[in-house]
Design a protein around this motif. Structure first.
Motif, PDB file in Angstrom:
ATOM      1  N   THR A 126      10.931  -3.206   3.052  1.00 38.66           N
ATOM      2  CA  THR A 126       9.629  -2.635   2.434  1.00 38.66           C
ATOM      3  C   THR A 126       9.917  -2.099   1.079  1.00 38.66           C
ATOM      4  N   CYS A 127       8.755  -1.803   0.682  1.00 36.64           N
ATOM      5  CA  CYS A 127       8.601  -1.254  -0.911  1.00 36.64           C
ATOM      6  C   CYS A 127       8.844   0.115  -1.116  1.00 36.64           C
ATOM      7  N   GLN A 128       9.780   0.521  -1.633  1.00 35.05           N
ATOM      8  CA  GLN A 128      10.307   2.077  -1.660  1.00 35.05           C
ATOM      9  C   GLN A 128       8.911   2.889  -2.234  1.00 35.05           C
ATOM     10  N   ALA A 129       8.397   2.358  -2.987  1.00 38.98           N
ATOM     11  CA  ALA A 129       7.192   3.154  -3.535  1.00 38.98           C
ATOM     12  C   ALA A 129       6.018   3.607  -2.686  1.00 38.98           C
ATOM     13  N   CYS A 130       5.671   2.285  -1.816  1.00 37.98           N
ATOM     14  CA  CYS A 130       4.487   2.479  -1.053  1.00 37.98           C
ATOM     15  C   CYS A 130       4.692   2.182   0.424  1.00 37.98           C
ATOM     16  N   GLU A 132       5.175  -0.501   2.116  1.00 36.03           N
ATOM     17  CA  GLU A 132       4.551  -1.651   2.811  1.00 36.03           C
ATOM     18  C   GLU A 132       5.475  -2.961   2.898  1.00 36.03           C
ATOM     19  N   VAL A 133       5.571  -3.410   3.706  1.00 31.59           N
ATOM     20  CA  VAL A 133       6.357  -4.795   3.976  1.00 31.59           C
ATOM     21  C   VAL A 133       6.087  -5.644   2.803  1.00 31.59           C
ATOM     22  N   VAL A 134       7.232  -6.195   2.256  1.00 27.54           N
ATOM     23  CA  VAL A 134       7.075  -6.883   1.020  1.00 27.54           C
ATOM     24  C   VAL A 134       6.780  -8.243   1.458  1.00 27.54           C
TER      25      VAL A 134
END
Lengths: 147, 147
Positions: A126-130, A132-134
DNA sequence: ACCGTGCGTCCAGAATCCGAACTGACTAGC
DNA sequence: GCTAGTCAGTTCGGATTCTGGACGCACGGT
């Protein structure tokens, strides 16, 4: 003079220089699973003794494993993960997941992990910021250093 | 009769059998970056032509890449990711992140990715069930198949 | 006709990997 | 004390694999 476009400088390549040799990641896997001794790793990985010895040396040099003496008189060492070594856990997990999904036989995955939340561990990136699965389609390159 | 404890059957080992050879993952990296042609991969990875040709063959056999003809008369092929190939993205990302953290020089990471959420992509591995970042200390093995 | 490009193959040498046997320092059993 | 067994490697010759350089072939442009 056509630019030769020398090989891309890249963290993936550099990482593979360190852990990309055959047996290296399997040795690390064993340490994660708690098998820290040479002979045990030999048994569990199937690597030739020679090769494993060489691999352990390079992993120690690379700062991924640490040699720890657990017996004095017959000098005996075991291999422990350093912080950098523990940071390889995500790599191990994503390899595990890919194999589970694409190479598991009829018997299903031979090694199943359990997360402390109580469920079977299915690792996702996942994206650390949001959070969401990348997905490859949702990422792009951002101003590299020029070269 | 001491149990020889044959090598662990494991998705990590199986995955490495497929993508663990030298240059294999760098070839896949190039395809993710949009370089799908042979000569371009040669330039960007630095792999010997012969080795890359062999690697591309095994990746195609393994169902990770697909050969796609983009020119008829001089028969020309490019290599595209299959679904299984795209599923390697998490592996690539975790390798990238480890290198960024442990091998980046003073110049910082040479390749920076951007997520569609607007931030720089820093990939994390999380538990699908609870969404928490996964730590080796919080996972355990769950009833393996016996062996 | 000639040069350049794209995509490989072929080859021989170098590097690496492999399994089996061996060493060396102990410990456990009799 | 003698024999076995364990652990952590090293040594060895042979098998594989990687490597770089040369070559092949089908074009396209001039």
């Amino acid at each position: 003079m056509a630019a030769p476009a020398e090989p891309r400088v890249c963290s993936i390549a550099r990482t593979l220089d360190v852990v990309g040799e055959k047996w290296a990641l399997l040795a690390v896997r064993e340490v994660f699973l708690g098998n820290r001794r040479f002979d045990e790793m030999i048994r569990r990985t199937g690597a030739p003794r020679d090769t494993l010895a060489a691999r352990l040396r390079t992993l120690v040099e690379a700062g991924i494993l640490r040699r720890h003496r657990y017996s004095d008189h017959p000098q005996r060492f075991e291999y422990r993960l350093t912080t950098a070594g523990r940071d390889l856990y995500p790599v191990i997990l994503t390899l595990l997941r890919w194999g589970d999904e694409h190479l598991a036989g009829v018997e299903g995955p031979p090694l199943v992990l359990q997360h402390s939340c109580g469920h079977r561990l299915i690792p996702e990136v996942t994206c650390q910021a949001c959070g969401e699965v990348v997905d490859p389609t949702e990422t792009s390159r951002r101003s590299p250093v020029s070269s």
